[in-house]
Design a protein around this motif. Structure first.
Motif, PDB file in Angstrom:
ATOM      1  N   THR A 295       0.853  -1.186   0.000  1.00 35.22           N
ATOM      2  CA  THR A 295       0.000   0.000   0.000  1.00 35.22           C
ATOM      3  C   THR A 295       0.890   1.237   0.000  1.00 35.22           C
ATOM      4  N   ARG A 296       0.567   2.178  -0.870  1.00 34.51           N
ATOM      5  CA  ARG A 296       1.260   3.470  -0.814  1.00 34.51           C
ATOM      6  C   ARG A 296       0.408   4.469  -0.043  1.00 34.51           C
ATOM      7  N   PHE A 297       1.081   5.383   0.601  1.00 36.20           N
ATOM      8  CA  PHE A 297       0.405   6.381   1.423  1.00 36.20           C
ATOM      9  C   PHE A 297       0.979   7.751   1.088  1.00 36.20           C
ATOM     10  N   PHE A 298       0.127   8.612   0.515  1.00 37.86           N
ATOM     11  CA  PHE A 298       0.535   9.981   0.198  1.00 37.86           C
ATOM     12  C   PHE A 298       0.090  10.899   1.319  1.00 37.86           C
ATOM     13  N   ALA A 299       0.996  11.740   1.794  1.00 33.36           N
ATOM     14  CA  ALA A 299       0.660  12.716   2.823  1.00 33.36           C
ATOM     15  C   ALA A 299       1.480  13.974   2.552  1.00 33.36           C
ATOM     16  N   GLY A 300       0.839  14.969   1.954  1.00 32.59           N
ATOM     17  CA  GLY A 300       1.603  16.170   1.633  1.00 32.59           C
ATOM     18  C   GLY A 300       0.801  17.190   0.865  1.00 32.59           C
ATOM     19  N   ALA A 301       1.529  18.037   0.140  1.00 32.69           N
ATOM     20  CA  ALA A 301       0.940  19.154  -0.592  1.00 32.69           C
ATOM     21  C   ALA A 301       0.464  18.705  -1.975  1.00 32.69           C
ATOM     22  N   LYS A 302      -0.629  19.295  -2.432  1.00 33.75           N
ATOM     23  CA  LYS A 302      -1.198  18.951  -3.732  1.00 33.75           C
ATOM     24  C   LYS A 302      -0.525  19.776  -4.831  1.00 33.75           C
ATOM     25  N   GLU A 303       0.754  19.512  -5.040  1.00 28.16           N
ATOM     26  CA  GLU A 303       1.492  20.179  -6.109  1.00 28.16           C
ATOM     27  C   GLU A 303       1.118  19.523  -7.435  1.00 28.16           C
ATOM     28  N   ILE A 304       0.731  20.322  -8.401  1.00 31.11           N
ATOM     29  CA  ILE A 304       0.177  19.780  -9.645  1.00 31.11           C
ATOM     30  C   ILE A 304       1.171  18.890 -10.368  1.00 31.11           C
ATOM     31  N   SER A 305       2.391  19.352 -10.533  1.00 24.57           N
ATOM     32  CA  SER A 305       3.386  18.550 -11.254  1.00 24.57           C
ATOM     33  C   SER A 305       3.681  17.253 -10.523  1.00 24.57           C
ATOM     34  N   LEU A 306       3.659  17.286  -9.195  1.00 27.93           N
ATOM     35  CA  LEU A 306       3.942  16.088  -8.409  1.00 27.93           C
ATOM     36  C   LEU A 306       2.794  15.080  -8.519  1.00 27.93           C
ATOM     37  N   LEU A 307       1.566  15.564  -8.408  1.00 26.28           N
ATOM     38  CA  LEU A 307       0.412  14.671  -8.556  1.00 26.28           C
ATOM     39  C   LEU A 307       0.412  14.022  -9.939  1.00 26.28           C
ATOM     40  N   GLU A 308       0.705  14.806 -10.962  1.00 26.60           N
ATOM     41  CA  GLU A 308       0.727  14.258 -12.319  1.00 26.60           C
ATOM     42  C   GLU A 308       1.869  13.268 -12.495  1.00 26.60           C
ATOM     43  N   SER A 309       2.982  13.484 -11.798  1.00 26.01           N
ATOM     44  CA  SER A 309       4.097  12.541 -11.865  1.00 26.01           C
ATOM     45  C   SER A 309       3.714  11.198 -11.255  1.00 26.01           C
ATOM     46  N   TYR A 310       3.047  11.235 -10.089  1.00 31.50           N
ATOM     47  CA  TYR A 310       2.598   9.986  -9.470  1.00 31.50           C
ATOM     48  C   TYR A 310       1.549   9.295 -10.340  1.00 31.50           C
TER      49      TYR A 310
END
Length: 580
Positions: free
Chosen positions: A306-321
């Motif tokens: 399971t992956r767990f994301f906890a952080g800021a909704k940076e657009i480039s980062l979300l699109e990278s994931y």
């Protein structure tokens, strides 16, 4: 009917699009409201209550966070962007702050805290464990052993727990340089019998998010089930007992705030069961588990990731994931809404300009000039129409006096006049309609994207995502007083009203006294309407008004027919003749 009446109609419709579309579109185009799926009932999290899933509510006895953190053994989290710790009691990630983000724009502001342990104020944590029968499972009081004292991007940590009954549990925790944890949950069955088991991951949150859902964005429980984003549930609905349970192939679920996100992300090819429930008064839980248990025989090992994301909704980062990490629809953590196809290009352009010039305020100004430059041909058409309409005003006035008691005939005669002179009374409305989607897109970008948060411009404008802080009510900052939002008339809104007034003054005055009053009041009404909006949006409008005034001055010199007061036939003074 004349061009000024059409202008008023255009402005009214534009206001509806800007301020009412978000609310109306949810009813007309309910893209967020997915229809209930006909999948089999979810038995995974519902059949067996998840252990240790309850966070301390606001009504319970709360302790100082430092005291709570010191009460249990912990593994330190140390990355370039995150700091905190993992609680070895219960295998919880319950202590997390974002190193690159501050609570306020003050120099001594604390880092944004995202997660807090149960027993402290605003408890918010992730927990990982097992469900099943025929074995003794670890719970929220179980103590785990760590092979390292610090978790870093280069140094994963393995947590282990022996239940003393033939099962050995382990969780390998790793983290990247941003905000994504990876947790491999394993159980080795060293007993002589077979057990039915499945892993779970949960998020528990006490109290509402400080960000509330509005017609422009969603804040609260969010999920992607079977490839579709789901914003169906909010905290108020959960307080009334509403829940959400679905089976899904992959996807993710969690809690989204305006700028922050926590999300549990299973294997994207796995069949899982996700659920949002209320575990107590203002105690919100999101959990995910394999849709069916696994029969684990003697000597066998079961592993789930399971992956767990906890952080800021940076657009480039979300699109990278999403694009490189394979997380389905992860960019939908930002609630772009119906116009995402137009809002994203505005963001990309503004973000690129920021990287070029190094200041978001300057980037907004440059974007304004680009947009106005692209609209210049439309503005020329508008002014041709205004010139022609101004030349026709004496004839229109004659018709109004002649048919003042016969409105139907008046309308027919006016339309015949427009057709004869080849004048389109609606042409002057086009620039307004074109600007509305740009204005709305910029509004969404400035209010939703963390890239704009706390971005300064110049002088007193230290945060373009917040309203202009200087207002006459506090003597433009001399008094240490923050007036209510509806009264906070800042410098930029005042400049907006003044520039719009000057812009209207340059236009031909309406012949109708009522229309004259409307246009004389409109700049000052909009000045108050825009006062609570982001300073970056106000900056865009002020610069756009100044640019429009300059355009008007230039085009008046090219089309002097707009100022003609003579009542000679319009055919003797056509705009095209003046242009030549």
């Amino acid at each position: 009917m004349n061009d000024q009446r059409n202008m008023i109609l255009a402005i009214v419709l534009s206001a509806f699009v800007l301020f009412g579309w978000g609310m109306a579109s949810d009813k007309l185009f309910p893209q967020h409201k997915a229809a209930p799926q006909a999948s089999a009932p979810v038995t995974a999290p519902q059949a067996t209550p998840l252990p240790g899933a309850v966070a301390t509510a606001a009504s319970d006895t709360l302790r100082n966070r430092t005291v709570v953190l010191a009460a249990t053994p912990r593994v330190k989290i140390d990355t370039p962007r995150l700091a905190g710790s993992i609680n070895l009691v219960g295998a919880r990630i319950d202590d997390l702050v974002l190193r690159n983000y501050k609570e306020t724009i003050k120099k001594d502001s604390a880092d944004v805290r995202l997660l807090s342990p149960s027993g402290a104020q605003s408890a918010y944590f992730a927990e990982f464990g097992w469900l099943g029968e025929g074995f003794k499972r670890p719970d929220s009081t179980s103590v785990w052993t760590a092979d390292k004292q610090v978790l870093t991007p280069d140094s994963p940590v393995t947590l282990t727990h022996d239940n003393g009954a033939g099962q050995l549990f382990s969780i390998v925790v790793s983290i990247d340089k941003n905000f994504m944890f990876d947790l491999k949950q394993s159980v080795a069955n060293q007993s002589a019998g077979t057990i039915a088991i499945r892993s779970f991951a949960l998020l528990s949150r006490a109290g509402h998010s400080p960000d509330q859902s509005t017609w422009t964005h969603h804040a609260g429980p969010m999920a992607v089930f079977n490839g579709a984003a789901n914003y169906d549930l909010d905290y108020k609905e959960m307080d009334k007992g509403e829940t959400l349970s679905k089976n899904s192939t992959g996807g993710w679920l969690g809690y989204t705030d305006k700028y922050w996100l926590t999300a549990l992300i299973p294997n994207q090819q796995a069949n899982v069961a996700g659920r949002f429930t209320l575990s107590g008064p203002e105690r919100y839980q999101a959990d995910i588990t394999p849709a069916a248990p696994t029969l684990l025989g003697a000597g066998k090992v079961l592993t789930n990731e399971t992956r767990f994301f906890a952080g800021a909704k940076e657009i480039s980062l979300l699109e990278s994931y999403q694009n490189e990490g394979g997380v389905t629809q992860f960019d939908k953590a930002i609630d772009w809404g119906w116009f995402y196809w137009f809002e994203k290009p505005i963001f990309y352009t503004l973000d690129w300009l920021f990287r070029m010039v190094g200041n978001f305020g300057v980037a907004i100004i440059v974007l304004t000039f680009i947009i106005r430059g692209l609209m210049f041909p439309v503005a020329q058409r508008q002014f041709r129409s205004m010139a022609a309409m101004r030349v026709l005003q004496p004839k229109v006035k004659q018709l109004q006096e002649r048919f003042k008691d016969d409105k139907a005939t008046l309308q027919q005669e006016m339309m015949a006049l427009y057709q004869k002179e080849k004048v389109n009374p609606f042409a002057g409305c086009m620039p307004i309609f074109i600007q509305v989607p740009v204005f709305y897109a910029l509004y969404k970008v400035l209010t939703l994207t963390i890239e704009m948060r706390h971005q300064p411009f110049a002088l007193w404008l230290h945060d373009l995502s917040a309203p202009d802080p200087l207002t006459p009510l506090n003597l433009f900052g001399l008094l240490d007083f923050t007036p209510p939002a509806f009264m906070a008339l800042g410098v930029l809104p005042i400049l907006l009203g003044i520039t719009m007034y000057l812009q209207f003054k340059l236009n031909p005055a309406p012949m109708d006294p009522v229309q004259q009053q409307v246009f004389s009041l409109m700049p000052w009404i909009l000045m108050f309407v825009m006062a609570p909006f982001a300073a970056g949006l106000q900056l865009y409008w002020v610069v756009s008004n100044v640019f429009t005034i300059a355009q008007q001055k230039f085009l008046y010199s090219r089309y002097p027919g707009i100022k003609v007061e003579s009542e000679k036939p319009a055919s003797e003074k056509t705009v095209e003749g003046k242009a030549r």
